[in-house]
Design a protein around this motif. Structure first.
Motif, PDB file in Angstrom:
ATOM      1  N   ARG A   1      34.802  53.129  -2.085  1.00  9.79           N
ATOM      2  CA  ARG A   1      36.146  52.213  -1.893  1.00  9.79           C
ATOM      3  C   ARG A   1      36.013  50.826  -2.322  1.00  9.79           C
ATOM      4  N   LEU A   2      35.144  50.241  -1.640  1.00  7.87           N
ATOM      5  CA  LEU A   2      34.959  48.935  -1.649  1.00  7.87           C
ATOM      6  C   LEU A   2      34.339  48.553  -2.988  1.00  7.87           C
ATOM      7  N   ASP A   3      33.451  49.262  -3.477  1.00  6.74           N
ATOM      8  CA  ASP A   3      33.145  49.204  -4.788  1.00  6.74           C
ATOM      9  C   ASP A   3      33.947  49.030  -5.841  1.00  6.74           C
ATOM     10  N   ALA A   4      34.886  49.988  -5.911  1.00  6.60           N
ATOM     11  CA  ALA A   4      36.071  50.098  -6.882  1.00  6.60           C
ATOM     12  C   ALA A   4      36.728  48.866  -6.705  1.00  6.60           C
ATOM     13  N   GLU A   5      37.309  48.542  -5.560  1.00  2.00           N
ATOM     14  CA  GLU A   5      38.107  47.403  -5.387  1.00  2.00           C
ATOM     15  C   GLU A   5      37.807  46.202  -5.966  1.00  2.00           C
ATOM     16  N   LEU A   6      36.417  46.014  -5.697  1.00  2.00           N
ATOM     17  CA  LEU A   6      35.844  44.699  -5.960  1.00  2.00           C
ATOM     18  C   LEU A   6      35.469  44.713  -7.554  1.00  2.00           C
ATOM     19  N   ARG A   7      35.212  45.831  -8.086  1.00  8.47           N
ATOM     20  CA  ARG A   7      35.166  45.995  -9.573  1.00  8.47           C
ATOM     21  C   ARG A   7      36.685  45.709 -10.263  1.00  8.47           C
ATOM     22  N   ASP A   8      37.683  46.106  -9.707  1.00  3.32           N
ATOM     23  CA  ASP A   8      39.082  45.986 -10.308  1.00  3.32           C
ATOM     24  C   ASP A   8      39.277  44.448 -10.195  1.00  3.32           C
ATOM     25  N   ALA A   9      38.912  43.791  -9.086  1.00  2.00           N
ATOM     26  CA  ALA A   9      39.200  42.607  -8.795  1.00  2.00           C
ATOM     27  C   ALA A   9      38.571  41.663  -9.765  1.00  2.00           C
ATOM     28  N   GLY A  10      37.476  42.022 -10.323  1.00  2.00           N
ATOM     29  CA  GLY A  10      36.657  41.141 -11.328  1.00  2.00           C
ATOM     30  C   GLY A  10      35.817  39.999 -10.690  1.00  2.00           C
ATOM     31  N   PRO A  11      35.222  39.236 -11.775  1.00  2.00           N
ATOM     32  CA  PRO A  11      34.146  38.320 -11.254  1.00  2.00           C
ATOM     33  C   PRO A  11      34.790  37.217 -10.174  1.00  2.00           C
ATOM     34  N   THR A  12      33.994  36.712  -9.323  1.00  3.70           N
ATOM     35  CA  THR A  12      34.449  35.620  -8.547  1.00  3.70           C
ATOM     36  C   THR A  12      33.462  34.370  -8.882  1.00  3.70           C
ATOM     37  N   ASP A  13      33.925  33.239  -8.596  1.00  2.00           N
ATOM     38  CA  ASP A  13      32.970  31.927  -8.081  1.00  2.00           C
ATOM     39  C   ASP A  13      31.764  32.369  -7.249  1.00  2.00           C
ATOM     40  N   ALA A  14      30.864  31.620  -7.205  1.00  2.00           N
ATOM     41  CA  ALA A  14      29.889  31.833  -6.000  1.00  2.00           C
ATOM     42  C   ALA A  14      30.446  31.525  -4.520  1.00  2.00           C
ATOM     43  N   LEU A  15      30.595  32.464  -3.853  1.00  2.00           N
ATOM     44  CA  LEU A  15      31.326  32.623  -2.708  1.00  2.00           C
ATOM     45  C   LEU A  15      30.776  31.842  -1.659  1.00  2.00           C
ATOM     46  N   GLU A  16      31.818  30.747  -1.064  1.00  2.00           N
ATOM     47  CA  GLU A  16      31.568  29.832   0.091  1.00  2.00           C
ATOM     48  C   GLU A  16      31.714  30.740   1.518  1.00  2.00           C
ATOM     49  N   THR A  17      32.543  31.731   1.440  1.00  2.00           N
ATOM     50  CA  THR A  17      32.796  32.269   2.909  1.00  2.00           C
ATOM     51  C   THR A  17      32.985  34.130   2.524  1.00  2.00           C
ATOM     52  N   VAL A  18      32.435  34.670   3.448  1.00  2.00           N
ATOM     53  CA  VAL A  18      32.630  36.127   3.261  1.00  2.00           C
ATOM     54  C   VAL A  18      33.096  36.467   4.799  1.00  2.00           C
ATOM     55  N   TYR A  19      33.930  37.411   4.796  1.00  2.00           N
ATOM     56  CA  TYR A  19      34.601  37.703   6.320  1.00  2.00           C
ATOM     57  C   TYR A  19      34.773  39.267   6.527  1.00  2.00           C
ATOM     58  N   PHE A  20      33.898  39.902   7.119  1.00  2.00           N
ATOM     59  CA  PHE A  20      34.193  41.320   7.269  1.00  2.00           C
ATOM     60  C   PHE A  20      34.970  41.364   8.628  1.00  2.00           C
TER      61      PHE A  20
ATOM     62  N   LYS B   1      28.280  43.104  -6.241  1.00  2.00           N
ATOM     63  CA  LYS B   1      29.562  42.767  -6.844  1.00  2.00           C
ATOM     64  C   LYS B   1      29.835  41.435  -6.897  1.00  2.00           C
ATOM     65  N   VAL B   2      29.173  40.726  -6.024  1.00  2.00           N
ATOM     66  CA  VAL B   2      29.544  39.332  -5.796  1.00  2.00           C
ATOM     67  C   VAL B   2      28.519  38.563  -5.516  1.00  2.00           C
ATOM     68  N   ARG B   3      28.621  37.086  -5.989  1.00  2.00           N
ATOM     69  CA  ARG B   3      27.706  36.290  -5.762  1.00  2.00           C
ATOM     70  C   ARG B   3      27.942  35.258  -4.754  1.00  2.00           C
ATOM     71  N   ARG B   4      26.877  35.214  -3.538  1.00  2.00           N
ATOM     72  CA  ARG B   4      27.389  34.430  -2.613  1.00  2.00           C
ATOM     73  C   ARG B   4      26.425  32.924  -2.704  1.00  2.00           C
ATOM     74  N   SER B   5      27.170  31.767  -2.533  1.00  2.00           N
ATOM     75  CA  SER B   5      26.290  30.426  -2.609  1.00  2.00           C
ATOM     76  C   SER B   5      25.277  30.559  -1.707  1.00  2.00           C
TER      77      SER B   5
END
Length: 349
Positions: free
Chosen positions: A38-57, A80-84
């Motif tokens: 489910r997360l895979d699909a939502e992140l794919r639909d959201a499209g690419p992001t910049d290098a992330l400064e924060t991620v919060y679960f 799916k995403v790139r973290r700084s």
């Protein structure tokens, strides 16, 4: 998508606390096994992001997932995403869901901040809150986290709980400080709609005691100030340099992406919520609305709000009543103002 802050909502909990109004579901292993897809699909639909400064679960209880399930979730995020390089990656946790093996895996997979839902170090208060962990579980989880190499840990604590005494709250604060955390979130219990706590309040089983809550709030400020802590937001305290960067992004009006059920996103003047894997409640935000929202959030912080967002005649009564002070181009709440922050927000709206 120009976004540097990502929130992932993992809604499953071993039990649902009677005061909680967040979107949560009881632990269901089949649903949790399927959640990575489910997360895979939502992140794919959201499209690419910049290098992330924060991620919060957040949750829910993210650590209610098993170690293999969490590894699968983290693998999806990494694909799916790139973290700084210095990305702050936080995971909320329950004390009873942190065996040493899981702590080591989380640290090894790039989680570098844990927010532990201790709530209290008084067993009677934990029972009232419907929590199913003990104070000994908090200490064991803490030992496992430090042993795994975590150097940025938050404790969630709660005051204003029915039957909680001032002595109990003071003892909880002292017990928390003895663990030497980097961050403390000290929340005044609120009665939310559609919760068992609200029903008990309406039935007269519980009652709100604003005077007691104010005394507990003042005690918290004084104890933590004496211990050298920075009170940087109404409910949040940090040792210097350990303020939660993810929450600061919210409070300073930065764009953020939310995935998972009920998660909210605000990106380029658009806001939406996720439901059944789809974007719902789409809303366009005017520049004026974003500015007012940001000012109300910043007013909760030690930095205060831009005084030009609201008219001078709106600020004047707050300053005259001693609820706020003007500092150059900012307005900052006093202690009395911090106690009445929600009321002030309604007034300014």
């Amino acid at each position: 998508m120009s976004v540097r802050h990502l929130y992932l909502h993992l809604p499953f909990c071993p039990s649902i606390c009677p005061y909680c109004s967040f979107y949560v579901e009881r632990v269901d292993r089949k649903k949790m096994d399927a959640f990575a897809a489910r997360l895979d699909a939502e992140l794919r639909d959201a499209g690419p992001t910049d290098a992330l400064e924060t991620v919060y679960f957040g949750g829910g209880t993210p650590t209610a997932f098993s170690t293999p399930q969490l590894e699968a979730l983290l693998a999806v995020v990494d694909r799916k995403v790139r973290r700084s390089k210095d990305c702050e990656t936080t995971m909320e946790a329950n004390p009873s869901t942190l065996p040493a093996e899981k702590c080591r895996m989380l640290r090894g997979r790039g989680i570098n901040r844990i927010s532990l839902g201790a709530q209290s170090f008084d067993e009677r208060v934990l029972v009232t809150l419907g929590r199913h962990h003990s104070t000994s579980a908090v200490h064991k989880a803490w030992k496992n986290l430090r042993g795994a190499g975590f150097q940025n840990l938050n404790l969630d604590l709660m005051f204003g709980v029915p039957g909680q005494t001032l002595d109990s709250w003071e003892a909880t604060l002292r017990s928390a400080l003895e663990l030497e955390p980097e961050h403390l979130s000290c929340y005044n219990l609120t009665y939310e709609e559609d919760t068992p706590y609200m029903e008990r309040l309406q039935q007269g089983v519980y009652r709100e005691d604003s005077e007691r809550n104010e005394i507990m709030f003042a005690l918290t400020e004084d104890m933590l100030a004496d211990a050298g802590w920075h009170h940087y937001e109404i409910s949040n305290y940090a040792r210097p340099g350990f303020e939660c960067r993810h929450n600061l992004a919210y409070w300073t009006g930065r764009d953020y992406l939310g995935v998972g059920p009920s998660a909210v996103s605000t990106v380029r003047g658009k806001r939406w919520k996720m439901a059944d894997g789809r974007r719902v409640e789409m809303e366009s935000l005017t520049l004026e609305l974003r500015s007012r929202e940001q000012a109300l959030l910043e007013l909760r912080t030690s930095r205060g709000a831009d005084k030009n967002v609201f008219a001078p005649e709106q600020w004047r009564p707050l300053i005259e009543e001693g609820l706020a002070v003007a500092k150059k181009d900012r307005v900052v709440l006093t202690r009395e103002g911090r106690l009445r922050a929600d009321e002030i927000a309604v007034y300014l709206c």
